[in-house]
Write a protein that holds these residues in place. Structure first.
Motif, PDB file in Angstrom:
ATOM      1  N   THR A  80      12.467 -14.597  -5.638  1.00 40.39           N
ATOM      2  CA  THR A  80      12.310 -13.150  -5.627  1.00 40.39           C
ATOM      3  C   THR A  80      12.957 -12.617  -6.899  1.00 40.39           C
ATOM      4  O   THR A  80      13.717 -13.331  -7.576  1.00 40.39           O
ATOM      5  CB  THR A  80      13.004 -12.518  -4.402  1.00 40.39           C
ATOM      6  OG1 THR A  80      14.414 -12.727  -4.518  1.00 40.39           O
ATOM      7  CG2 THR A  80      12.484 -13.105  -3.095  1.00 40.39           C
ATOM      8  N   THR A  81      12.693 -11.370  -7.213  1.00 38.31           N
ATOM      9  CA  THR A  81      13.322 -10.789  -8.396  1.00 38.31           C
ATOM     10  C   THR A  81      14.838 -10.752  -8.243  1.00 38.31           C
ATOM     11  O   THR A  81      15.563 -10.960  -9.211  1.00 38.31           O
ATOM     12  CB  THR A  81      12.776  -9.370  -8.673  1.00 38.31           C
ATOM     13  OG1 THR A  81      12.886  -8.589  -7.485  1.00 38.31           O
ATOM     14  CG2 THR A  81      11.331  -9.422  -9.139  1.00 38.31           C
ATOM     15  N   GLN A  82      15.324 -10.531  -7.019  1.00 39.32           N
ATOM     16  CA  GLN A  82      16.779 -10.511  -6.812  1.00 39.32           C
ATOM     17  C   GLN A  82      17.373 -11.905  -6.997  1.00 39.32           C
ATOM     18  O   GLN A  82      18.428 -12.054  -7.622  1.00 39.32           O
ATOM     19  CB  GLN A  82      17.126  -9.981  -5.422  1.00 39.32           C
ATOM     20  CG  GLN A  82      18.626  -9.793  -5.212  1.00 39.32           C
ATOM     21  CD  GLN A  82      19.225  -8.789  -6.182  1.00 39.32           C
ATOM     22  OE1 GLN A  82      18.830  -7.634  -6.197  1.00 39.32           O
ATOM     23  NE2 GLN A  82      20.179  -9.217  -7.004  1.00 39.32           N
ATOM     24  N   ARG A  92      19.007  -6.624 -11.010  1.00 37.43           N
ATOM     25  CA  ARG A  92      17.579  -6.666 -10.692  1.00 37.43           C
ATOM     26  C   ARG A  92      16.778  -5.725 -11.593  1.00 37.43           C
ATOM     27  O   ARG A  92      15.724  -6.121 -12.112  1.00 37.43           O
ATOM     28  CB  ARG A  92      17.358  -6.354  -9.212  1.00 37.43           C
ATOM     29  CG  ARG A  92      15.938  -6.555  -8.771  1.00 37.43           C
ATOM     30  CD  ARG A  92      15.788  -6.280  -7.263  1.00 37.43           C
ATOM     31  NE  ARG A  92      14.400  -6.097  -6.949  1.00 37.43           N
ATOM     32  CZ  ARG A  92      13.712  -4.973  -7.176  1.00 37.43           C
ATOM     33  NH1 ARG A  92      14.289  -3.932  -7.704  1.00 37.43           N
ATOM     34  NH2 ARG A  92      12.430  -4.906  -6.873  1.00 37.43           N
ATOM     35  N   LYS A 108       2.230 -11.927  -8.665  1.00 33.87           N
ATOM     36  CA  LYS A 108       2.209 -11.006  -7.528  1.00 33.87           C
ATOM     37  C   LYS A 108       1.228 -11.587  -6.524  1.00 33.87           C
ATOM     38  O   LYS A 108       0.032 -11.668  -6.808  1.00 33.87           O
ATOM     39  CB  LYS A 108       1.757  -9.607  -7.952  1.00 33.87           C
ATOM     40  CG  LYS A 108       2.808  -8.784  -8.618  1.00 33.87           C
ATOM     41  CD  LYS A 108       2.321  -7.361  -8.800  1.00 33.87           C
ATOM     42  CE  LYS A 108       3.383  -6.516  -9.456  1.00 33.87           C
ATOM     43  NZ  LYS A 108       2.934  -5.140  -9.661  1.00 33.87           N
ATOM     44  N   SER A 112       0.202  -7.820  -2.287  1.00 36.04           N
ATOM     45  CA  SER A 112       1.641  -7.536  -2.240  1.00 36.04           C
ATOM     46  C   SER A 112       2.063  -6.813  -3.514  1.00 36.04           C
ATOM     47  O   SER A 112       1.483  -7.008  -4.572  1.00 36.04           O
ATOM     48  CB  SER A 112       2.434  -8.832  -2.108  1.00 36.04           C
ATOM     49  OG  SER A 112       3.815  -8.579  -2.197  1.00 36.04           O
ATOM     50  N   ARG A 113       3.075  -5.996  -3.401  1.00 31.50           N
ATOM     51  CA  ARG A 113       3.621  -5.339  -4.587  1.00 31.50           C
ATOM     52  C   ARG A 113       4.847  -6.090  -5.104  1.00 31.50           C
ATOM     53  O   ARG A 113       5.396  -5.759  -6.143  1.00 31.50           O
ATOM     54  CB  ARG A 113       3.969  -3.889  -4.286  1.00 31.50           C
ATOM     55  CG  ARG A 113       5.000  -3.700  -3.214  1.00 31.50           C
ATOM     56  CD  ARG A 113       5.242  -2.219  -2.922  1.00 31.50           C
ATOM     57  NE  ARG A 113       6.256  -2.065  -1.889  1.00 31.50           N
ATOM     58  CZ  ARG A 113       7.552  -1.998  -2.124  1.00 31.50           C
ATOM     59  NH1 ARG A 113       7.993  -2.071  -3.368  1.00 31.50           N
ATOM     60  NH2 ARG A 113       8.416  -1.870  -1.148  1.00 31.50           N
ATOM     61  N   HIS A 114       5.272  -7.113  -4.367  1.00 30.42           N
ATOM     62  CA  HIS A 114       6.460  -7.885  -4.741  1.00 30.42           C
ATOM     63  C   HIS A 114       6.126  -8.913  -5.809  1.00 30.42           C
ATOM     64  O   HIS A 114       5.066  -9.526  -5.787  1.00 30.42           O
ATOM     65  CB  HIS A 114       7.052  -8.581  -3.512  1.00 30.42           C
ATOM     66  CG  HIS A 114       7.520  -7.619  -2.466  1.00 30.42           C
ATOM     67  ND1 HIS A 114       8.657  -6.864  -2.614  1.00 30.42           N
ATOM     68  CD2 HIS A 114       6.988  -7.280  -1.269  1.00 30.42           C
ATOM     69  CE1 HIS A 114       8.823  -6.101  -1.557  1.00 30.42           C
ATOM     70  NE2 HIS A 114       7.817  -6.328  -0.712  1.00 30.42           N
ATOM     71  N   ARG A 115       7.064  -9.083  -6.719  1.00 30.98           N
ATOM     72  CA  ARG A 115       6.910 -10.068  -7.792  1.00 30.98           C
ATOM     73  C   ARG A 115       7.613 -11.358  -7.385  1.00 30.98           C
ATOM     74  O   ARG A 115       8.654 -11.322  -6.749  1.00 30.98           O
ATOM     75  CB  ARG A 115       7.523  -9.541  -9.081  1.00 30.98           C
ATOM     76  CG  ARG A 115       6.855  -8.306  -9.616  1.00 30.98           C
ATOM     77  CD  ARG A 115       7.619  -7.828 -10.849  1.00 30.98           C
ATOM     78  NE  ARG A 115       6.947  -6.720 -11.482  1.00 30.98           N
ATOM     79  CZ  ARG A 115       7.359  -5.466 -11.416  1.00 30.98           C
ATOM     80  NH1 ARG A 115       8.442  -5.149 -10.743  1.00 30.98           N
ATOM     81  NH2 ARG A 115       6.707  -4.517 -12.031  1.00 30.98           N
ATOM     82  N   ARG A 116       7.074 -12.482  -7.828  1.00 25.86           N
ATOM     83  CA  ARG A 116       7.693 -13.782  -7.633  1.00 25.86           C
ATOM     84  C   ARG A 116       7.740 -14.477  -8.982  1.00 25.86           C
ATOM     85  O   ARG A 116       6.795 -14.410  -9.761  1.00 25.86           O
ATOM     86  CB  ARG A 116       6.905 -14.648  -6.638  1.00 25.86           C
ATOM     87  CG  ARG A 116       6.843 -14.073  -5.244  1.00 25.86           C
ATOM     88  CD  ARG A 116       8.199 -14.187  -4.553  1.00 25.86           C
ATOM     89  NE  ARG A 116       8.163 -13.677  -3.201  1.00 25.86           N
ATOM     90  CZ  ARG A 116       8.710 -12.532  -2.808  1.00 25.86           C
ATOM     91  NH1 ARG A 116       9.325 -11.767  -3.684  1.00 25.86           N
ATOM     92  NH2 ARG A 116       8.640 -12.146  -1.568  1.00 25.86           N
TER      93      ARG A 116
END
Length: 172
Positions: A80-82, A92, A108, A112-116
């Motif tokens: 995850t970005t974190q 972050r 992405k 999803s709007r989350h980045r990996r």
């Protein structure tokens, strides 16, 4: 085992033991031997450790000896970005800026709007930054040497030694 310690283990990270005596003994053993060891099972069966596994063991013991937690993960693992920010020791939002500037690739997942980020990409970025910092430091040292900043006079050296001695005496 405390709840927090159990939680950390579940995530794949292992904290160093509270009592470092056994770890220090293992560290000394590994420092005294250059060749990979063998693994001894509870039934007495021995199997030689492959060089790669031995090198990982040496690195893990060294990190834990310095009271650092250890995580072993495949390089194709997604973060995850974190998690990526934590690995790099940055915030972050700073990581997001690096992604948006194209310095770190990310994926992405569809819908999803989350980045990996791939662990391998994060480690590559970390190594590039380390090399850049090393080059900048070398350039600064080279400039300082050219300007004569690394050539103190004998008098300046003696004054610095006297100041250090006086400071140590006043502390004690």
């Amino acid at each position: 085992m405390t709840g927090a310690h159990r939680e950390v283990r579940r995530k794949g990270t292992v904290l160093p033991p509270e009592d470092l005596r056994e770890l220090l003994n293992l560290s000394v053993f590994l420092e005294q031997h250059n060749e990979p060891a063998a693994l001894l099972g509870p039934d007495g069966q021995q199997i030689p450790l492959p060089v790669e596994v031995y090198e990982v063991l040496v690195q893990v013991v060294g990190a834990m000896r310095r009271r650092r937690a250890v995580t072993i993960a495949p390089v194709e693992q997604c973060l995850t970005t974190q998690q990526a920010a934590d690995l790099l020791g940055i915030s972050r939002p700073t990581l997001i800026k690096l992604v948006e500037q194209g310095q770190l690739p990310c994926e992405k997942p569809s819908g999803s709007r989350h980045r990996r980020l791939l662990l391998s990409d994060v480690l590559d970025y970390q190594e590039r930054r380390r090399a850049e910092r090393g080059a900048i430091l070398s350039e600064l040292v080279r400039d300082a040497e050219e300007d004569g900043l690394y050539e103190p006079t004998a008098e300046a050296y003696m004054n610095a030694v006297e100041e250090a001695r006086a400071a140590r005496t006043s502390e004690g």
